[in-house]
Design an enzyme around this catalytic site. Structure first.
Site, PDB file in Angstrom:
ATOM      1  N   HIS A  14      33.644  49.475  46.962  1.00  0.00           N
ATOM      2  CA  HIS A  14      32.523  48.581  46.660  1.00  0.00           C
ATOM      3  C   HIS A  14      32.068  47.857  47.920  1.00  0.00           C
ATOM      4  CE1 HIS A  14      34.820  44.870  47.063  1.00  0.00           C
ATOM      5  NE2 HIS A  14      35.807  45.491  46.432  1.00  0.00           N
ATOM      6  N   GLU A  87      42.134  47.514  40.222  1.00  0.00           N
ATOM      7  CA  GLU A  87      43.515  47.262  40.646  1.00  0.00           C
ATOM      8  C   GLU A  87      44.434  48.484  40.512  1.00  0.00           C
ATOM      9  OE1 GLU A  87      44.835  43.653  38.674  1.00  0.00           O
ATOM     10  OE2 GLU A  87      43.791  42.443  40.158  1.00  0.00           O
TER      11      GLU A  87
END
Length: 172
Positions: A14, A87
């Site tokens: 990102h 995560e």
């Protein structure tokens, strides 16, 4: 699609996120991130890879990154927002990619570090030219992406089977 044809996977981190008083999952892109996401989208378009599938983390910053990047592509691939990317460890990302239908030849995964960088390192058993050196030298900053290829089905994706074809990161 024949599983004998090389498959390509783009591991896309990102773009730069802001740090407002919200949970980590809800962090939006910073102004710089919005600019870099669009530039990364143009670089993905320049690669000429016809993506069949995009797997995107559900975090706000990854969704915003993909929304800005995909706008630059000639054709929008099917996009699946997958909470397991947030995560995720490299092993968890490989397990997720192993679930991909063999109908998908080219996949882009929009996620987070350290998982995305570690996955690129783990999958790349080989590298073309100086791509590994460039990736190591620049680390894997926000909005960077690595392009890998491998042969076989998605179920056969495992450490070391890929070739690192390209690496791109925005200039600082």
């Amino acid at each position: 699609m024949s599983v004998a044809e090389p498959r390509r996977i783009v591991l896309f981190r990102h773009a730069k996120a802001d740090w407002p008083q919200v949970s980590d999952h809800e962090r939006p892109l910073a102004d710089r991130g919005r600019m870099d996401a669009a530039v990364a989208g143009r670089k993905l378009a320049d690669s000429g890879i016809p993506f069949d599938l995009a797997l995107c983390s559900t975090a706000v910053r990854t969704r915003e990154t993909w929304k800005l990047a995909v706008h630059e592509l000639a054709e929008r691939p099917k996009t699946v927002y997958e909470e397991r990317i947030y995560e995720a460890s490299p092993g968890e990302l490989i397990a997720l990619l192993n679930e991909t239908s063999d109908d998908a030849q080219n996949v882009v995964l929009i996620g987070h570090n350290p998982g995305v960088q570690a996955l690129a390192d783990i999958l790349a058993g080989h590298a073309e030219g100086d791509t590994r050196e460039r990736m190591s030298r620049r680390d894997f900053p926000a909005a960077a992406f690595a392009v890998l290829s491998f042969e076989g089905s998605w179920k056969s994706l495992e450490p070391g089977v890929g070739t690192l074809l390209d690496y791109w990161a925005p200039t600082e």
